[in-house]
Write an enzyme that holds these catalytic residues in place. Sequence first.
Site, PDB file in Angstrom:
ATOM      1  N   ARG A  82       0.832  -1.207   0.000  1.00 22.42           N
ATOM      2  CA  ARG A  82       0.000   0.000   0.000  1.00 22.42           C
ATOM      3  C   ARG A  82       0.860   1.247   0.000  1.00 22.42           C
ATOM      4  O   ARG A  82       1.796   1.383   0.793  1.00 22.42           O
ATOM      5  CB  ARG A  82      -0.911   0.025   1.224  1.00 22.42           C
ATOM      6  CG  ARG A  82      -1.591   1.395   1.383  1.00 22.42           C
ATOM      7  CD  ARG A  82      -3.028   1.335   1.599  1.00 22.42           C
ATOM      8  NE  ARG A  82      -3.638   2.659   1.527  1.00 22.42           N
ATOM      9  CZ  ARG A  82      -4.606   3.046   2.318  1.00 22.42           C
ATOM     10  NH1 ARG A  82      -5.085   2.227   3.234  1.00 22.42           N
ATOM     11  NH2 ARG A  82      -5.137   4.238   2.183  1.00 22.42           N
ATOM     12  N   ARG A  91      -6.162   2.092  -3.898  1.00 20.71           N
ATOM     13  CA  ARG A  91      -5.294   1.376  -2.961  1.00 20.71           C
ATOM     14  C   ARG A  91      -5.419  -0.124  -3.159  1.00 20.71           C
ATOM     15  O   ARG A  91      -6.498  -0.640  -3.412  1.00 20.71           O
ATOM     16  CB  ARG A  91      -5.574   1.750  -1.524  1.00 20.71           C
ATOM     17  CG  ARG A  91      -7.032   1.789  -1.143  1.00 20.71           C
ATOM     18  CD  ARG A  91      -7.201   2.777   0.029  1.00 20.71           C
ATOM     19  NE  ARG A  91      -8.555   3.003   0.419  1.00 20.71           N
ATOM     20  CZ  ARG A  91      -9.334   3.959  -0.063  1.00 20.71           C
ATOM     21  NH1 ARG A  91      -8.911   4.749  -1.013  1.00 20.71           N
ATOM     22  NH2 ARG A  91     -10.548   4.125   0.382  1.00 20.71           N
ATOM     23  N   ASP A  94      -6.866  -1.704   2.060  1.00 21.69           N
ATOM     24  CA  ASP A  94      -7.198  -0.773   3.132  1.00 21.69           C
ATOM     25  C   ASP A  94      -7.853  -1.579   4.240  1.00 21.69           C
ATOM     26  O   ASP A  94      -8.854  -2.260   3.997  1.00 21.69           O
ATOM     27  CB  ASP A  94      -8.157   0.295   2.600  1.00 21.69           C
ATOM     28  CG  ASP A  94      -8.456   1.395   3.592  1.00 21.69           C
ATOM     29  OD1 ASP A  94      -7.623   1.613   4.499  1.00 21.69           O
ATOM     30  OD2 ASP A  94      -9.504   2.042   3.465  1.00 21.69           O
ATOM     31  N   ASP A  96      -9.478  -0.971   7.881  1.00 18.15           N
ATOM     32  CA  ASP A  96      -9.936   0.054   8.819  1.00 18.15           C
ATOM     33  C   ASP A  96     -10.567  -0.596  10.038  1.00 18.15           C
ATOM     34  O   ASP A  96     -11.462  -1.440   9.894  1.00 18.15           O
ATOM     35  CB  ASP A  96     -10.985   0.960   8.177  1.00 18.15           C
ATOM     36  CG  ASP A  96     -10.404   1.971   7.222  1.00 18.15           C
ATOM     37  OD1 ASP A  96      -9.234   2.358   7.402  1.00 18.15           O
ATOM     38  OD2 ASP A  96     -11.128   2.384   6.301  1.00 18.15           O
TER      39      ASP A  96
END
Length: 156
Positions: A82, A91, A94, A96
């Site tokens: 990344r 990207r 990711d 989160d």
Amino acid sequence: MKFIIGIGTNIGERKKNIENAVEALRLVPKCDVLRASKIYETEPVGYAEQDNFYNACVEIESSLTPNELLGVCLGIEAAFGRIREFKNGPRILDLDLILAECSAVNTQNLTLPHPRFAERRFVLIPLLELFPNGKAYGINFSRNLLGIKGQAVKEV
């Protein structure tokens, strides 16, 4: 403690990226992947001039602190290559942290619940799959779906 992690990708073999990210989480010491949502194709949010994303959510149980788990997620993203060129840009991966069971966090590096999760259909649809009653860790998130315009989501 249980956590919800949102996974997204729009570069390369998107389905494989998500599958590999879930497997990487399974390999983390002190972390157990309890369940994963299906994978959904979603429109980009924030910066529209990019390919559609594949997104999923996983529920994990871990003895790591929220900040330690954030470090794990950032490490997995880096291992996948990344590069953060600009906010909301394309990207390869990711990860989160979305929610933490019995915990609200507000530090310089981490805010839980994720400050924008309730505005993002690409998080709420997979989350609703994991929690069909629309409530996760005491948060009623399902009502937020009605107020979101656009953001098409379809199962892969």
